[in-house]
Design a protein around this motif. Sequence first.
Motif, PDB file in Angstrom:
ATOM      1  N   GLY A 255    -106.012  51.549  -9.210  1.00 36.71           N
ATOM      2  CA  GLY A 255    -107.084  51.606 -10.187  1.00 36.71           C
ATOM      3  C   GLY A 255    -107.184  50.384 -11.073  1.00 36.71           C
ATOM      4  N   GLN A 256    -106.166  49.514 -11.027  1.00 38.52           N
ATOM      5  CA  GLN A 256    -106.181  48.308 -11.850  1.00 38.52           C
ATOM      6  C   GLN A 256    -106.814  47.120 -11.139  1.00 38.52           C
ATOM      7  OE1 GLN A 256    -101.931  48.056 -12.525  1.00 38.52           O
ATOM      8  NE2 GLN A 256    -102.104  48.937 -14.569  1.00 38.52           N
ATOM      9  N   VAL A 257    -107.014  47.218  -9.836  1.00 40.99           N
ATOM     10  CA  VAL A 257    -107.445  46.062  -9.048  1.00 40.99           C
ATOM     11  C   VAL A 257    -108.781  45.515  -9.540  1.00 40.99           C
ATOM     12  CG1 VAL A 257    -108.145  45.300  -6.747  1.00 40.99           C
ATOM     13  CG2 VAL A 257    -106.129  46.760  -7.020  1.00 40.99           C
ATOM     14  N   ALA A 258    -109.769  46.386  -9.690  1.00 43.96           N
ATOM     15  CA  ALA A 258    -111.095  45.925 -10.111  1.00 43.96           C
ATOM     16  C   ALA A 258    -111.070  45.375 -11.531  1.00 43.96           C
ATOM     17  CB  ALA A 258    -112.101  47.073 -10.010  1.00 43.96           C
ATOM     18  N   ALA A 259    -110.194  45.916 -12.366  1.00 45.00           N
ATOM     19  CA  ALA A 259    -110.172  45.524 -13.777  1.00 45.00           C
ATOM     20  C   ALA A 259    -109.567  44.143 -14.014  1.00 45.00           C
ATOM     21  CB  ALA A 259    -109.405  46.564 -14.598  1.00 45.00           C
ATOM     22  N   VAL A 260    -108.641  43.709 -13.154  1.00 46.72           N
ATOM     23  CA  VAL A 260    -107.957  42.438 -13.421  1.00 46.72           C
ATOM     24  C   VAL A 260    -108.589  41.261 -12.684  1.00 46.72           C
ATOM     25  CG1 VAL A 260    -105.765  43.590 -13.872  1.00 46.72           C
ATOM     26  CG2 VAL A 260    -106.239  42.718 -11.584  1.00 46.72           C
ATOM     27  N   GLY A 261    -109.431  41.519 -11.694  1.00 52.21           N
ATOM     28  CA  GLY A 261    -110.078  40.429 -10.977  1.00 52.21           C
ATOM     29  C   GLY A 261    -111.077  39.700 -11.857  1.00 52.21           C
ATOM     30  N   GLY A 262    -111.202  38.388 -11.667  1.00 58.03           N
ATOM     31  CA  GLY A 262    -112.103  37.591 -12.502  1.00 58.03           C
ATOM     32  C   GLY A 262    -111.461  37.297 -13.845  1.00 58.03           C
ATOM     33  N   GLY A 263    -112.198  36.631 -14.717  1.00 60.40           N
ATOM     34  CA  GLY A 263    -111.664  36.323 -16.042  1.00 60.40           C
ATOM     35  C   GLY A 263    -110.423  35.465 -16.006  1.00 60.40           C
ATOM     36  N   GLY A 264    -110.363  34.560 -15.038  1.00 62.29           N
ATOM     37  CA  GLY A 264    -109.211  33.667 -14.949  1.00 62.29           C
ATOM     38  C   GLY A 264    -108.120  34.143 -14.028  1.00 62.29           C
ATOM     39  N   HIS A 265    -108.338  35.254 -13.321  1.00 62.24           N
ATOM     40  CA  HIS A 265    -107.333  35.801 -12.411  1.00 62.24           C
ATOM     41  C   HIS A 265    -107.944  36.083 -11.047  1.00 62.24           C
ATOM     42  CE1 HIS A 265    -105.724  36.961 -16.471  1.00 62.24           C
ATOM     43  NE2 HIS A 265    -104.676  36.364 -15.939  1.00 62.24           N
ATOM     44  N   THR A 266    -107.133  35.934 -10.008  1.00 63.54           N
ATOM     45  CA  THR A 266    -107.573  36.182  -8.644  1.00 63.54           C
ATOM     46  C   THR A 266    -106.686  37.239  -8.010  1.00 63.54           C
ATOM     47  OG1 THR A 266    -108.347  33.902  -8.384  1.00 63.54           O
ATOM     48  CG2 THR A 266    -107.943  35.168  -6.369  1.00 63.54           C
ATOM     49  N   VAL A 267    -107.314  38.263  -7.442  1.00 63.98           N
ATOM     50  CA  VAL A 267    -106.591  39.315  -6.738  1.00 63.98           C
ATOM     51  C   VAL A 267    -106.571  38.985  -5.248  1.00 63.98           C
ATOM     52  CG1 VAL A 267    -106.577  41.753  -6.090  1.00 63.98           C
ATOM     53  CG2 VAL A 267    -107.159  41.083  -8.430  1.00 63.98           C
ATOM     54  N   VAL A 268    -105.395  39.074  -4.653  1.00 67.09           N
ATOM     55  CA  VAL A 268    -105.238  38.919  -3.207  1.00 67.09           C
ATOM     56  C   VAL A 268    -104.767  40.259  -2.659  1.00 67.09           C
ATOM     57  CG1 VAL A 268    -103.940  37.797  -1.362  1.00 67.09           C
ATOM     58  CG2 VAL A 268    -104.733  36.459  -3.324  1.00 67.09           C
ATOM     59  N   ARG A 269    -105.516  40.794  -1.723  1.00 68.01           N
ATOM     60  CA  ARG A 269    -105.186  42.110  -1.159  1.00 68.01           C
ATOM     61  C   ARG A 269    -105.072  41.989   0.345  1.00 68.01           C
ATOM     62  NH1 ARG A 269    -109.474  46.674  -1.771  1.00 68.01           N
ATOM     63  NH2 ARG A 269    -109.269  47.059   0.457  1.00 68.01           N
ATOM     64  N   THR A 270    -103.929  42.368   0.886  1.00 69.22           N
ATOM     65  CA  THR A 270    -103.713  42.253   2.324  1.00 69.22           C
ATOM     66  C   THR A 270    -103.190  43.573   2.875  1.00 69.22           C
ATOM     67  OG1 THR A 270    -101.488  41.394   1.902  1.00 69.22           O
ATOM     68  CG2 THR A 270    -103.226  39.781   2.266  1.00 69.22           C
ATOM     69  N   PRO A 271    -103.516  43.881   4.135  1.00 65.29           N
ATOM     70  CA  PRO A 271    -102.917  45.066   4.763  1.00 65.29           C
ATOM     71  C   PRO A 271    -101.392  44.945   4.750  1.00 65.29           C
ATOM     72  CG  PRO A 271    -104.703  44.197   6.106  1.00 65.29           C
ATOM     73  CD  PRO A 271    -104.440  43.176   5.044  1.00 65.29           C
ATOM     74  N   SER A 272    -100.717  46.065   4.615  1.00 67.11           N
ATOM     75  CA  SER A 272     -99.257  46.045   4.604  1.00 67.11           C
ATOM     76  C   SER A 272     -98.727  47.130   5.528  1.00 67.11           C
ATOM     77  CB  SER A 272     -98.713  46.260   3.190  1.00 67.11           C
ATOM     78  OG  SER A 272     -98.724  47.631   2.844  1.00 67.11           O
ATOM     79  N   VAL A 273     -97.455  47.042   5.823  1.00 64.90           N
ATOM     80  CA  VAL A 273     -96.814  48.046   6.666  1.00 64.90           C
ATOM     81  C   VAL A 273     -96.525  49.315   5.875  1.00 64.90           C
ATOM     82  CG1 VAL A 273     -94.436  47.333   6.201  1.00 64.90           C
ATOM     83  CG2 VAL A 273     -95.033  48.302   8.436  1.00 64.90           C
ATOM     84  N   LEU A 274     -96.720  49.279   4.573  1.00 58.85           N
ATOM     85  CA  LEU A 274     -96.415  50.412   3.706  1.00 58.85           C
ATOM     86  C   LEU A 274     -97.341  51.595   4.006  1.00 58.85           C
ATOM     87  CD1 LEU A 274     -94.277  50.474   1.383  1.00 58.85           C
ATOM     88  CD2 LEU A 274     -96.203  50.360  -0.181  1.00 58.85           C
ATOM     89  N   THR A 275     -96.748  52.757   4.233  1.00 56.05           N
ATOM     90  CA  THR A 275     -97.499  53.970   4.522  1.00 56.05           C
ATOM     91  C   THR A 275     -97.024  55.091   3.607  1.00 56.05           C
ATOM     92  OG1 THR A 275     -97.794  53.338   6.841  1.00 56.05           O
ATOM     93  CG2 THR A 275     -98.086  55.664   6.308  1.00 56.05           C
ATOM     94  N   HIS A 276     -97.976  55.851   3.056  1.00 58.46           N
ATOM     95  CA  HIS A 276     -97.648  57.015   2.238  1.00 58.46           C
ATOM     96  C   HIS A 276     -97.493  58.225   3.157  1.00 58.46           C
ATOM     97  CE1 HIS A 276     -98.786  54.759  -1.380  1.00 58.46           C
ATOM     98  NE2 HIS A 276     -99.855  54.359  -0.711  1.00 58.46           N
TER      99      HIS A 276
END
Length: 515
Positions: A255-276
Motif C-alpha cells: 500500500g506504500q508503493v503508490a505513495a512514495v513514487g515521484g517527488g524525488g524518489h523512484t520505485v523499482v518493482r520486479t517479479p520475485s520468487v517470493l510466494t505467499h
Amino acid sequence: MRGRAMITAAVALAGLAMAACGGPAPAGPDDGVLTLAAPRDLVAGPQDPYYTHQTLRVWEPLVTVDQRLRPVPALATSWTGADGGRRWTFTLREGVRFSDGTPLTAEAVVANVRRLLRLAPRQSPFFSLDAGMELAYGRLSHVRAEGGKVTFELERPVADLPGRLAGFFSMVQSPRAFTPAGDFAGGPVGTGPYVLTGWVKGQRAELAANPHFHGTAPAYKKVVVKVIPDANARVAALRAGEVDGLIDKGALLPGQVAAVGGGGHTVVRTPSVLTHYLTFNASRKPFADPRLREAVDLAVDRRTIAGTLLAGTARPGAGFLSPVFGDLAEPSVAPAHDPARARALVEAAGRPAEPVTILVSSGETGQFPYTDIAEVLRAAFARVGLPAKVRVAEATKAVMEAGDYDLFLSAYSVPNGDPDYLLRRFLRSDAAWNTERRLGYRSEEFDTLVDRAAAEADPVRRRELYHRVQRLLAADRPMIPLAYQDNPIVTSDRIGGVEQNVAYIVDLAKLTPLR
C-alpha cells in the motif's frame, strides 16, 4: 587480514554510541556515501554460516541466477556435468582475490564446501543448513580441487547442481576467516565489491569498497544499511532524507508503493520468487480431513488478496511453483473461488467445534499486510461455516512445533535456482519442516516424483515431472499458494543503476550517483 577484516569491539561500541545520540545525518549519495534501510538485519554474525546476507555483496557465490532463476556464472565461469549427473566440474574465474589480498583458489572453494558440511545442520536467519547439506549437494561423496577447477562427485545423480549451488550454498570466503570449528575468527573475508567494516546488531551495517575487487570498483566508497523493522518508520526516514533508499524483501508495504513514487524518489518493482502460502496442520483435526482443506482453498479469493490487499504488487497464486521458475511452473492448476462449494464441503465434513487458528509471524507484519490478509481470510472462512481466529506470534517456529495452530500464513523463497529445495525441504515425507512443524503430509507418489525430477537430466521429462508434482499438490493441498509477490524497492532520484533480481537482491556495486 585481522587489521583489515576483523570487526572489533571498539567499532561496535562506537556504533552503539552513535545510535544512542541518533548518529550523524547521512552524507548523501553525492558525497561518496550511500545510506539505505532494510526491514531486517542483513548481518547475522560470526556463528552464522554466511555472516552476511548476499545483498551486502561482501561475498560471492560460484553461481548466481538470472531473472528466470537459471544458473549463470559468478566466481565460476562455466561448468560441465558428466556420468549422468554424478560428477560436476566448475571452472573458476581467474585473477580474483579475497578482501585480505590472498588469491581465490580451487583449494579455497573446497575448504568452503567442507566447512558447510562440517557445520550442518545449522540455523540461519537467511537460509539454514540441513543435515548432510543434501538440499545443496545431493549426496556428496567427494569434492576436489584440480588446478583452477572444482569437481563434485555425487552418490546419486543431480540434474541441476549449478542451480542448487546458485547463491548461498556456494558462498566462498577466505579459509583464513574461519576457526577450525567453522565459525568466523573475525569478520567475513569475501571477494565481493564491499568489505564489512562495522556492525551494530539490529541497527546498522557499514560497508567500505574492497580495494582488491576483481570487477569494476563501486561508485560509492561507503554504504550504510540501517535496520528499520517498522514499515511506516522506513518510509518516514526516506521522506526525511535520513536514508537514500529502501531495499530487501518487503522494503515497502504494497500500500506504500503508490505513495512514495515521484517527488524525488523512484520505485523499482520486479517479479520475485517470493510466494505467499497457507500451510495446513494436517496432523490433527480439522484439517486432517482433505474436504476441509479443499473448503479453505475454495473459500479464498486470491484476486482480492493480490489486487487489493497486496495493492496490485502480486499475482493470484495458482501452481505451487512461482512463474519465475519458467516452464517448470504449472499454471493450469489455478484454483477456483467457489464459496458455495466450500460451504457444502464444510457441512459434509462437519463444522469444527472450536475456531481454527490462523497463525501469523509478528516479524512479517512489517513486510506484508498479514494482519489484514488474515482478517480477510477469517471472514471468508466464517462465511462458509468455518469459524476462525487470528493469532500473531513472535516465535512461530515453537508454536508450530508444538502443533498449536491450524493454518500458517507466511511467504517463502529459495536460496538457489532449483525447485527441489522447496519441495524436498517442506513437503517430502521425511522433510524436517513437514515432520517437525506438524504438516502431516505423507505421499509416496510425491516423494517418488520429487526424487525422479531431481535426477532427470532430460529437460522435457524433468518439466513434466515437476508439472505432475504440482498437480498432485493441488489435489492434496498440504500448502496452498495465495499470491506470487513482486518486490518493490525505492531509491532517491539521484541514484542510478538500480537493479534487483528475482531473489530480491539489489546489486550495490552497480549503484551510481546521478548529478
